[in-house]
Design a protein around this motif. Structure first.
Motif, short mmCIF file in Angstrom:
data_model
loop_
_atom_site.label_atom_id
_atom_site.label_comp_id
_atom_site.label_asym_id
_atom_site.label_seq_id
_atom_site.Cartn_x
_atom_site.Cartn_y
_atom_site.Cartn_z
N HIS A 22 0.86 -1.29 -0.04
CA HIS A 22 -0.04 0.09 0.04
C HIS A 22 0.97 1.25 -0.03
N VAL A 23 1.99 1.40 0.95
CA VAL A 23 2.69 2.43 1.00
C VAL A 23 3.66 2.93 0.01
N LEU A 24 4.34 1.72 -0.54
CA LEU A 24 5.13 2.04 -2.00
C LEU A 24 4.19 1.64 -3.17
N GLY A 25 3.09 1.28 -3.41
CA GLY A 25 2.41 1.09 -4.36
C GLY A 25 3.19 0.18 -5.45
N VAL A 26 3.79 -0.85 -4.87
CA VAL A 26 4.31 -1.93 -5.66
C VAL A 26 3.88 -3.15 -4.98
N THR A 27 3.73 -3.98 -6.02
CA THR A 27 3.29 -5.69 -5.53
C THR A 27 4.37 -6.29 -5.14
N ALA A 28 4.53 -6.93 -4.22
CA ALA A 28 5.69 -7.71 -3.78
C ALA A 28 5.93 -9.04 -4.62
N GLU A 29 7.04 -9.43 -4.80
CA GLU A 29 7.50 -10.75 -5.40
C GLU A 29 7.93 -11.49 -4.15
N ARG A 30 7.12 -12.71 -4.41
CA ARG A 30 7.16 -13.80 -3.51
C ARG A 30 7.69 -15.08 -4.01
N ALA A 36 9.86 -12.05 0.85
CA ALA A 36 9.06 -11.30 -0.29
C ALA A 36 10.12 -10.04 -0.56
N GLU A 37 10.14 -9.77 -1.88
CA GLU A 37 11.01 -8.47 -2.16
C GLU A 37 10.16 -7.18 -2.91
N PHE A 38 10.42 -5.95 -2.65
CA PHE A 38 9.85 -5.28 -3.20
C PHE A 38 10.97 -4.50 -3.99
N VAL A 39 10.97 -4.54 -5.37
CA VAL A 39 12.06 -4.29 -6.39
C VAL A 39 11.64 -2.87 -6.80
N LEU A 40 12.50 -1.87 -6.45
CA LEU A 40 12.44 -0.45 -6.69
C LEU A 40 13.56 -0.15 -7.58
N GLU A 83 1.82 12.75 -1.26
CA GLU A 83 2.09 11.47 -0.49
C GLU A 83 1.18 11.58 0.85
N TYR A 84 1.64 12.65 1.51
CA TYR A 84 0.86 12.86 2.93
C TYR A 84 -0.75 12.70 2.56
N VAL A 85 -1.17 13.29 1.73
CA VAL A 85 -2.54 13.40 1.45
C VAL A 85 -3.20 11.67 1.20
N ARG A 86 -2.18 10.96 0.54
CA ARG A 86 -2.56 9.55 0.00
C ARG A 86 -2.52 8.69 1.25
N LEU A 87 -1.63 8.97 2.23
CA LEU A 87 -1.38 8.09 3.09
C LEU A 87 -1.86 8.44 4.74
N LYS A 88 -2.39 9.61 4.63
CA LYS A 88 -2.69 10.24 6.07
C LYS A 88 -3.80 9.29 6.98
N THR A 89 -4.67 8.77 6.10
CA THR A 89 -5.64 7.97 6.90
C THR A 89 -5.31 6.43 7.09
N TYR A 90 -4.38 6.00 6.18
CA TYR A 90 -3.83 4.81 6.15
C TYR A 90 -2.91 4.41 7.17
N ILE A 91 -1.96 5.33 7.40
CA ILE A 91 -0.97 5.24 8.43
C ILE A 91 -1.62 5.59 9.86
N HIS A 92 -1.31 4.57 10.59
CA HIS A 92 -1.72 4.81 12.03
C HIS A 92 -0.79 5.30 13.23
N ASP A 93 0.42 5.29 12.82
CA ASP A 93 1.61 5.59 13.74
C ASP A 93 2.56 6.75 13.17
N TRP A 94 1.98 7.95 13.24
CA TRP A 94 2.79 9.08 12.57
C TRP A 94 3.76 9.51 13.69
N VAL A 95 5.05 9.75 13.34
CA VAL A 95 6.08 10.24 13.94
C VAL A 95 6.17 11.84 13.77
N GLN A 96 5.89 12.38 12.37
CA GLN A 96 6.23 13.53 12.11
C GLN A 96 5.59 13.79 10.68
N GLN A 97 4.40 14.75 10.68
CA GLN A 97 3.82 14.94 9.40
C GLN A 97 4.79 15.96 8.54
#
Length: 136
Positions: A22-30, A36-40, A83-97
């Motif tokens: 969800h955060v990276l917008g990439v499907t993991a390779e399994r 698993a790997e997220f190849v960026l 990115e903040y707008v996209r993730l602000k309701t998904y992330i539950h543990d914000w350290v710093q906006q």
């Protein structure tokens, strides 16, 4: 030598895979159920179950000790505010906006389900942009 990947060791493989997809917008390779790997374009983020560490000769006691050491995964993004707008309701543990840092990056930090710190950043000053460009 090229830096290849960072691997997070966890008992929560499925939870971290769902989170980072969800955060990276990439499907993991399994390649295996415990890995698993997220190849960026710049690097690979790997997720491995704690049981995989025995393949490297690490016992469970040493894994627990190693998991107490802090790390921040950092991702350069094109638009920190989007990115903040996209993730602000998904992330539950914000350290710093989104905040402008003294070294010229606009940065936001949050924690993944295992408590690992994640930093999304965007260089915004001329100096910070140049510093990043000099690395490529």
């Amino acid at each position: 030598m090229n830096f290849a990947s960072v691997r997070i060791i966890t008992d929560n493989v499925e939870g971290l895979i769902a989170f980072y997809e969800h955060v990276l917008g990439v499907t993991a390779e399994r390649p295996a159920p415990v890995f698993a790997e997220f190849v960026l374009p710049s690097c690979t983020l790997a997720i491995g179950h704690t049981q995989t560490t025995t393949l490297f000769g690490v016992d469970a006691e040493n894994v627990a000790e190693a998991m107490n050491h802090p790390v921040i995964l950092e991702f350069h993004v094109a638009d920190i505010e989007a990115e903040y707008v996209r993730l602000k309701t998904y992330i539950h543990d914000w350290v710093q906006q989104p905040t402008t840092m003294p070294w010229g990056n606009r940065s936001m930090l949050f924690r993944d389900p295992d408590g690992n710190m994640v930093n999304f950043f965007q260089p915004i000053t001329k100096e910070a942009i140049q510093r990043l460009n000099d690395r490529h």
